[in-house]
Design a protein around this motif. Structure first.
Motif, PDB file in Angstrom:
ATOM      1  N   LEU A  69      -3.721  49.419  -4.711  1.00 26.76           N
ATOM      2  CA  LEU A  69      -2.606  50.351  -4.873  1.00 26.76           C
ATOM      3  C   LEU A  69      -1.326  49.761  -4.290  1.00 26.76           C
ATOM      4  O   LEU A  69      -0.254  49.852  -4.893  1.00 26.76           O
ATOM      5  N   LEU A  70      -1.446  49.149  -3.144  1.00 27.86           N
ATOM      6  CA  LEU A  70      -0.290  48.535  -2.480  1.00 27.86           C
ATOM      7  C   LEU A  70       0.370  47.487  -3.386  1.00 27.86           C
ATOM      8  O   LEU A  70       1.594  47.440  -3.498  1.00 27.86           O
ATOM      9  N   LYS A  71      -0.440  46.672  -4.057  1.00 28.61           N
ATOM     10  CA  LYS A  71       0.093  45.650  -4.980  1.00 28.61           C
ATOM     11  C   LYS A  71       0.880  46.302  -6.115  1.00 28.61           C
ATOM     12  O   LYS A  71       1.958  45.830  -6.486  1.00 28.61           O
ATOM     13  N   ILE A  72       0.355  47.393  -6.667  1.00 30.66           N
ATOM     14  CA  ILE A  72       1.037  48.110  -7.750  1.00 30.66           C
ATOM     15  C   ILE A  72       2.369  48.666  -7.246  1.00 30.66           C
ATOM     16  O   ILE A  72       3.394  48.549  -7.918  1.00 30.66           O
ATOM     17  N   LEU A  73       2.350  49.260  -6.056  1.00 31.71           N
ATOM     18  CA  LEU A  73       3.578  49.828  -5.481  1.00 31.71           C
ATOM     19  C   LEU A  73       4.635  48.754  -5.281  1.00 31.71           C
ATOM     20  O   LEU A  73       5.814  48.949  -5.598  1.00 31.71           O
ATOM     21  N   LYS A  74       4.241  47.611  -4.758  1.00 31.93           N
ATOM     22  CA  LYS A  74       5.203  46.552  -4.436  1.00 31.93           C
ATOM     23  C   LYS A  74       5.726  45.834  -5.677  1.00 31.93           C
ATOM     24  O   LYS A  74       6.747  45.164  -5.615  1.00 31.93           O
ATOM     25  N   ASP A  75       5.040  45.996  -6.821  1.00 32.27           N
ATOM     26  CA  ASP A  75       5.514  45.413  -8.077  1.00 32.27           C
ATOM     27  C   ASP A  75       6.440  46.354  -8.848  1.00 32.27           C
ATOM     28  O   ASP A  75       7.027  45.968  -9.844  1.00 32.27           O
ATOM     29  N   ILE A  96      -6.085  43.251   7.477  1.00 36.72           N
ATOM     30  CA  ILE A  96      -4.765  43.477   8.066  1.00 36.72           C
ATOM     31  C   ILE A  96      -3.774  42.425   7.545  1.00 36.72           C
ATOM     32  O   ILE A  96      -2.679  42.755   7.097  1.00 36.72           O
ATOM     33  N   LYS A  97      -4.197  41.163   7.577  1.00 37.31           N
ATOM     34  CA  LYS A  97      -3.335  40.062   7.120  1.00 37.31           C
ATOM     35  C   LYS A  97      -2.960  40.233   5.646  1.00 37.31           C
ATOM     36  O   LYS A  97      -1.793  40.098   5.267  1.00 37.31           O
ATOM     37  N   GLU A  98      -3.951  40.546   4.812  1.00 37.38           N
ATOM     38  CA  GLU A  98      -3.689  40.715   3.379  1.00 37.38           C
ATOM     39  C   GLU A  98      -2.709  41.859   3.125  1.00 37.38           C
ATOM     40  O   GLU A  98      -1.828  41.746   2.272  1.00 37.38           O
ATOM     41  N   CYS A  99      -2.857  42.942   3.854  1.00 42.29           N
ATOM     42  CA  CYS A  99      -1.955  44.087   3.677  1.00 42.29           C
ATOM     43  C   CYS A  99      -0.513  43.703   4.021  1.00 42.29           C
ATOM     44  O   CYS A  99       0.421  44.060   3.299  1.00 42.29           O
ATOM     45  N   TYR A 100      -0.328  42.958   5.095  1.00 44.45           N
ATOM     46  CA  TYR A 100       1.028  42.524   5.453  1.00 44.45           C
ATOM     47  C   TYR A 100       1.566  41.508   4.440  1.00 44.45           C
ATOM     48  O   TYR A 100       2.759  41.508   4.142  1.00 44.45           O
ATOM     49  N   GLU A 101       0.688  40.659   3.903  1.00 50.59           N
ATOM     50  CA  GLU A 101       1.133  39.707   2.881  1.00 50.59           C
ATOM     51  C   GLU A 101       1.615  40.439   1.625  1.00 50.59           C
ATOM     52  O   GLU A 101       2.580  40.025   0.984  1.00 50.59           O
ATOM     53  N   ILE A 102       0.963  41.543   1.279  1.00 49.73           N
ATOM     54  CA  ILE A 102       1.359  42.334   0.102  1.00 49.73           C
ATOM     55  C   ILE A 102       2.681  43.055   0.370  1.00 49.73           C
ATOM     56  O   ILE A 102       3.478  43.253  -0.532  1.00 49.73           O
ATOM     57  N   GLY A 103       2.911  43.443   1.629  1.00 52.41           N
ATOM     58  CA  GLY A 103       4.173  44.098   1.951  1.00 52.41           C
ATOM     59  C   GLY A 103       4.044  45.462   2.600  1.00 52.41           C
ATOM     60  O   GLY A 103       4.972  46.279   2.534  1.00 52.41           O
TER      61      GLY A 103
END
Length: 136
Positions: A69-75, A96-103
């Motif tokens: 969902l985070l990836k969709i939001l950030k796109d 945690i790291k992946e979530c911060y990388e996504i934004g």
């Protein structure tokens, strides 16, 4: 402190009830819209007149997890500016790291103790209610 419009995305009914109980106990009048999964959240977010100030989402959900969902939001050109905060029981460093990388704007561990949870939610909402937010 301004009143926030919050989209809470959580598949666990008990966690949703706990969040709302914290708001009531702290006498916070933020407007909370609830979604039980990422797909439901995206349907809510399609209405560009009801864009929330803040998105709180669980990491582990059925159908679409928090990272997806985070990836969709950030796109999305409009939704990318909404601060999205992960509320999770996972303290997995890779998550945690992946979530911060996504934004993600923040990653908060759900503590087991209700008092600690209350304090974290209070601090989280206090911060975002004084922070300048971008609308669309």
């Amino acid at each position: 402190m301004k009143t926030l419009s919050v989209l809470l995305i959580e598949d666990d009914m008990i966690e949703t009830m706990k969040f709302n109980r914290v708001l009531n106990s702290l006498e916070l009048k933020h407007k909370v819209t609830e979604a039980t999964n990422g797909e439901e959240a995206l349907k809510i977010l399609k209405d560009k007149n009801r864009i929330p100030d803040l998105i709180l989402l669980d990491l582990n959900m059925p159908k679409m997890n928090g990272k997806e969902l985070l990836k969709i939001l950030k796109d999305d050109p409009v939704l990318r500016y909404i601060p999205a905060i992960i509320l999770s029981t996972s303290n997995n460093h890779q998550d945690i790291k992946e979530c911060y990388e996504i934004g993600v704007a923040g990653y908060i561990m759900k503590p087991l103790k209700y008092e600690e949870y209350t304090q974290k939610i209070k601090n989280l909402l206090s911060y975002w209610s004084v922070s300048e937010l971008i609308k669309g």
